[in-house]
Write an enzyme that holds these catalytic residues in place. Structure first.
Site, PDB file in Angstrom:
ATOM      1  N   HIS A 128      -6.030 -32.786  17.456  1.00  9.70           N
ATOM      2  CA  HIS A 128      -4.879 -33.558  17.944  1.00  9.70           C
ATOM      3  C   HIS A 128      -3.774 -32.651  18.438  1.00  9.70           C
ATOM      4  O   HIS A 128      -2.630 -33.081  18.590  1.00  9.70           O
ATOM      5  CB  HIS A 128      -4.367 -34.462  16.817  1.00  9.70           C
ATOM      6  CG  HIS A 128      -5.407 -35.451  16.373  1.00  9.70           C
ATOM      7  ND1 HIS A 128      -5.571 -36.669  16.981  1.00  9.70           N
ATOM      8  CD2 HIS A 128      -6.370 -35.363  15.428  1.00  9.70           C
ATOM      9  CE1 HIS A 128      -6.592 -37.305  16.404  1.00  9.70           C
ATOM     10  NE2 HIS A 128      -7.090 -36.526  15.454  1.00  9.70           N
ATOM     11  N   GLU A 185      -5.259  -6.633  14.651  1.00  9.00           N
ATOM     12  CA  GLU A 185      -4.723  -5.312  14.290  1.00  9.00           C
ATOM     13  C   GLU A 185      -5.840  -4.267  14.350  1.00  9.00           C
ATOM     14  O   GLU A 185      -5.595  -3.091  14.593  1.00  9.00           O
ATOM     15  CB  GLU A 185      -4.083  -5.339  12.885  1.00  9.00           C
ATOM     16  CG  GLU A 185      -3.193  -4.152  12.612  1.00  9.00           C
ATOM     17  CD  GLU A 185      -2.286  -4.315  11.390  1.00  9.00           C
ATOM     18  OE1 GLU A 185      -1.142  -4.788  11.528  1.00  9.00           O
ATOM     19  OE2 GLU A 185      -2.729  -3.983  10.270  1.00  9.00           O
ATOM     20  N   LYS A 188       8.931  -0.707  14.639  1.00 12.16           N
ATOM     21  CA  LYS A 188       9.598  -0.375  13.366  1.00 12.16           C
ATOM     22  C   LYS A 188      10.669   0.691  13.599  1.00 12.16           C
ATOM     23  O   LYS A 188      11.762   0.620  13.040  1.00 12.16           O
ATOM     24  CB  LYS A 188       8.571   0.180  12.363  1.00 12.16           C
ATOM     25  CG  LYS A 188       7.594  -0.840  11.808  1.00 12.16           C
ATOM     26  CD  LYS A 188       6.723  -0.176  10.738  1.00 12.16           C
ATOM     27  CE  LYS A 188       5.513  -1.011  10.389  1.00 12.16           C
ATOM     28  NZ  LYS A 188       4.578  -0.332   9.500  1.00 12.16           N
ATOM     29  N   LYS A 248       0.843  -1.197   0.000  1.00 10.84           N
ATOM     30  CA  LYS A 248       0.000   0.000   0.000  1.00 10.84           C
ATOM     31  C   LYS A 248       0.883   1.253   0.000  1.00 10.84           C
ATOM     32  O   LYS A 248       0.707   2.163  -0.801  1.00 10.84           O
ATOM     33  CB  LYS A 248      -0.924  -0.028   1.221  1.00 10.84           C
ATOM     34  CG  LYS A 248      -1.857   1.159   1.291  1.00 10.84           C
ATOM     35  CD  LYS A 248      -2.845   1.020   2.434  1.00 10.84           C
ATOM     36  CE  LYS A 248      -3.595   2.332   2.625  1.00 10.84           C
ATOM     37  NZ  LYS A 248      -4.593   2.295   3.674  1.00 10.84           N
ATOM     38  N   GLY A 293      -4.991  -1.751   4.839  1.00 14.15           N
ATOM     39  CA  GLY A 293      -4.167  -2.872   4.378  1.00 14.15           C
ATOM     40  C   GLY A 293      -4.824  -4.222   4.634  1.00 14.15           C
ATOM     41  O   GLY A 293      -4.908  -5.074   3.751  1.00 14.15           O
ATOM     42  N   ARG A 294      -5.313  -4.428   5.857  1.00 11.39           N
ATOM     43  CA  ARG A 294      -5.876  -5.750   6.199  1.00 11.39           C
ATOM     44  C   ARG A 294      -7.245  -5.969   5.589  1.00 11.39           C
ATOM     45  O   ARG A 294      -7.805  -7.050   5.689  1.00 11.39           O
ATOM     46  CB  ARG A 294      -5.907  -5.920   7.717  1.00 11.39           C
ATOM     47  CG  ARG A 294      -6.629  -4.804   8.453  1.00 11.39           C
ATOM     48  CD  ARG A 294      -6.311  -4.839   9.942  1.00 11.39           C
ATOM     49  NE  ARG A 294      -6.862  -3.709  10.681  1.00 11.39           N
ATOM     50  CZ  ARG A 294      -6.259  -2.533  10.813  1.00 11.39           C
ATOM     51  NH1 ARG A 294      -5.108  -2.312  10.203  1.00 11.39           N
ATOM     52  NH2 ARG A 294      -6.795  -1.570  11.520  1.00 11.39           N
TER      53      ARG A 294
END
Ligand code: F6P
Length: 560
Positions: free
Chosen positions: A392, A361, A517, A214, A274-275
């Site tokens: 399992h 997020e 970041k 993006k 973005g998501r």
């Protein structure tokens, strides 16, 4: 603009639910499930989907109270504001219009007074044309060979959604047929191991690289893009980039600066988070290259069907609304901090990882949309695995350890049925037997009395007892085509939005990812100067200094 819900825990509706928890604590799902009217009222059908939430720790009264909470939170108004393109993502001053990405051509959805649907369709038409050229071989690589393999570089929302849809379609007969002879791979992690895995067995001559970002600034994606640009140019020369690399971004200036022809860039817009971007070129381009545009168009139509349902159905019959309210109930009132997403479908193996980002997020926030500290926690810890594999692995904890509300997702018709002569049931029936059994095991459990009747030895009775009363819901889809995958995606996207609207938070920003970041930037600079000039470590605490020292002294990374 109506004031937001910073104090959603103040209204009567919230307090009413708080008090109601005591009533629910006195109930057991074993008893609640005997009330057929209650169960019937907790089934919802839409466009081939069946939602059954009768195994939630809720009564008809609970649902009424949750609907009151939705009203107090002005949920319907907030949904309308989203569809009307208002800047509901206030901290980034943006509209939230992923619904426009899958709207029919003749729909009108406005952002800042302008209908965005024609722009959406311009890009979709461009993708259709481009993907047909690549798939038909009329667009060839630098040495004249057709491009049959695609590596999509991107991370987070520029990766997880497309990966989920790709994985879901891989075994759908129609999609499988149209993907014959082609490969789609995803390069996300900056770990060079991911590069090695991606290029393993691929030939640059027949590979198209799609850089998806993006912002076109994400450190991992840009370094991976430079790495694959190097892979291509080393083999085919610098001019090959024009034929072998294309981009998807909102930042077309940076795409050009990187060296990708802007004619080969596919745009999207800042009103797509973005998501929430899998229905933009972020997902549509790589998926159309692999499966053809017509398959991907069905995916968009499935999502659009849910959008229309979400926008126009009264809240008491609205599937994403009900799901969102139930999640609020589980998190904020019953105090269950997690949610397990359990598709009984291997094709949906990447669904939980995608929803992890969409949900965590979006709703993992500490303040209200107005910036006030929240007197309650938001978001839940989402995780999941396809059944029966999860059974399992972590189901032990879900059955006898912590209470984790579960979403069971089942498919009526298998994408790849197998019937073996002599077996009791088909392979898909075997899978689905578990889908039907697990919710009851959680809800009913097993009592010491039942175990005694089975002559279980006394010392084992505590170990073999299941408390039951563990909530779940079941979502049954008729099949798993591109259309159904679109439906499933949109249901979860809107459910997350509903939770955020009720909690009164901004589900569409993500400031929480920034700090890490920035700190990584400091480390990156230090690593560079230490390796190139032998600079001593400075500005780090004792712990980080020790770890960095060990890393620098013992690693065999090449000096730059
Ligand atoms: O991790 C944070 C984030 O900004 C996500 O929200 C986003 O999906 C991802 O990074 C990738 O961003 P971009 O598409 O700009 O490269």
């Amino acid at each position: 603009m109506a004031s937001s819900t910073a104090s959603i825990s103040d209204p009567e509706a919230w307090k009413d639910l708080k008090g109601h928890v005591e009533d629910i604590k006195k109930t057991h799902l074993r008893d609640l499930m005997t009330d057929a009217n209650r169960c019937q009222s907790m089934m919802m059908e839409f466009d081939g989907l069946l939602l059954d939430y009768s195994r939630q720790r809720a009564t008809v009264e609970t649902v009424d109270k949750l609907l009151n909470l939705a009203k107090a939170a002005q949920l319907t108004e907030k949904i309308s504001r989203m569809f009307n393109g208002e800047h509901i993502n206030s901290t980034e001053n943006r509209s939230v219009l992923h619904v426009a990405l899958r709207a029919p051509k003749d729909a009108v959805i406005k952002a800042d007074g302008k209908n965005v649907v024609p722009e959406v369709w311009n890009v979709l038409d461009k993708i259709k044309e481009f993907s047909e050229k690549i798939r038909s071989g009329s667009w060839v690589g630098a040495t004249g060979k057709p491009l049959k393999d695609v590596i999509a570089i991107g991370i987070g929302g520029s990766f997880l959604g497309p990966l989920f849809v790709h994985t879901a379609l891989q075994t759908d007969p129609e999609a499988l047929e149209s993907a014959k002879g082609r490969q789609l791979r995803f390069l996300a992690n900056i770990d060079p191991v991911d590069v090695a895995r991606n290029i393993n067995g691929l030939n640059p001559e027949t590979t198209l690289v799609v850089v998806v970002s993006k912002t076109f600034t994400t450190a991992e994606t840009m370094l991976n893009a430079r790495t694959l640009r190097e892979w291509i140019t080393a083999a085919l020369g610098a001019s090959a980039v024009a034929k072998h690399m294309v981009a998807v971004s909102t930042n077309l200036a940076l795409v050009e600066k990187f060296g990708i022809d802007p004619n080969n860039a596919f745009a999207f817009w800042d009103w797509v988070g973005g998501r929430y971007s899998v229905c933009s070129a972020v997902g549509v381009l790589p998926l159309s290259l692999q499966y053809g545009f017509s398959v991907v168009e069905k995916f968009l139509k499935g999502a659009s069907s849910i959008d229309q349902h979400f926008q126009s159905t009264p809240i008491e019959k609205n599937i994403p609304v009900l799901l969102g309210l139930l999640s609020v109930w589980n998190v904020s009132f019953l105090g269950y901090p997690a949610r397990a997403i359990l598709p009984y479908s291997q094709a949906l193996e990447k669904f939980a990882p995608h929803i992890q980002q969409v949900s965590m997020e979006s709703n993992g926030k500490g303040v209200s949309i107005d910036g006030l500290p929240l007197p309650f926690e938001t978001g839940e810890i989402d995780f999941g695995e396809p059944g029966t594999n999860g059974q399992h692995s972590f189901y032990q904890l879900i059955h006898q350890g912590r209470v984790i509300p579960c979403d069971f997702i089942g498919i009526v018709k298998s994408q790849q049925p197998v019937y073996l002569k002599g077996e009791v049931v088909s392979n898909h029936d075997e899978l689905m037997s578990n889908f039907f059994a697990q919710p009851d095991a959680l809800a009913y459990g097993k009592t010491p009395e039942q175990l005694q009747k089975e002559n279980v030895s006394e010392n084992l009775i505590p170990h073999k007892t299941f408390s039951g009363n563990r909530p779940s819901l079941s979502l049954l889809l008729l099949e798993l085509t591109a259309y159904n995958v679109g439906q499933l995606l949109a249901i979860y996207e809107h459910r997350v939005a509903v939770q955020g609207f009720v909690w009164g938070i901004n589900s569409f920003d993500q400031w929480g990812v920034e700090l890490g970041k920035v700190l990584a930037t400091h480390v990156r600079k230090q690593l560079h100067s230490s390796r190139t000039q032998g600079t001593t470590l400075e500005g780090f605490n004792y712990s980080t200094t020790t770890l960095l020292k060990r890393y620098l002294e013992t690693s065999s990374e090449p000096q730059m």
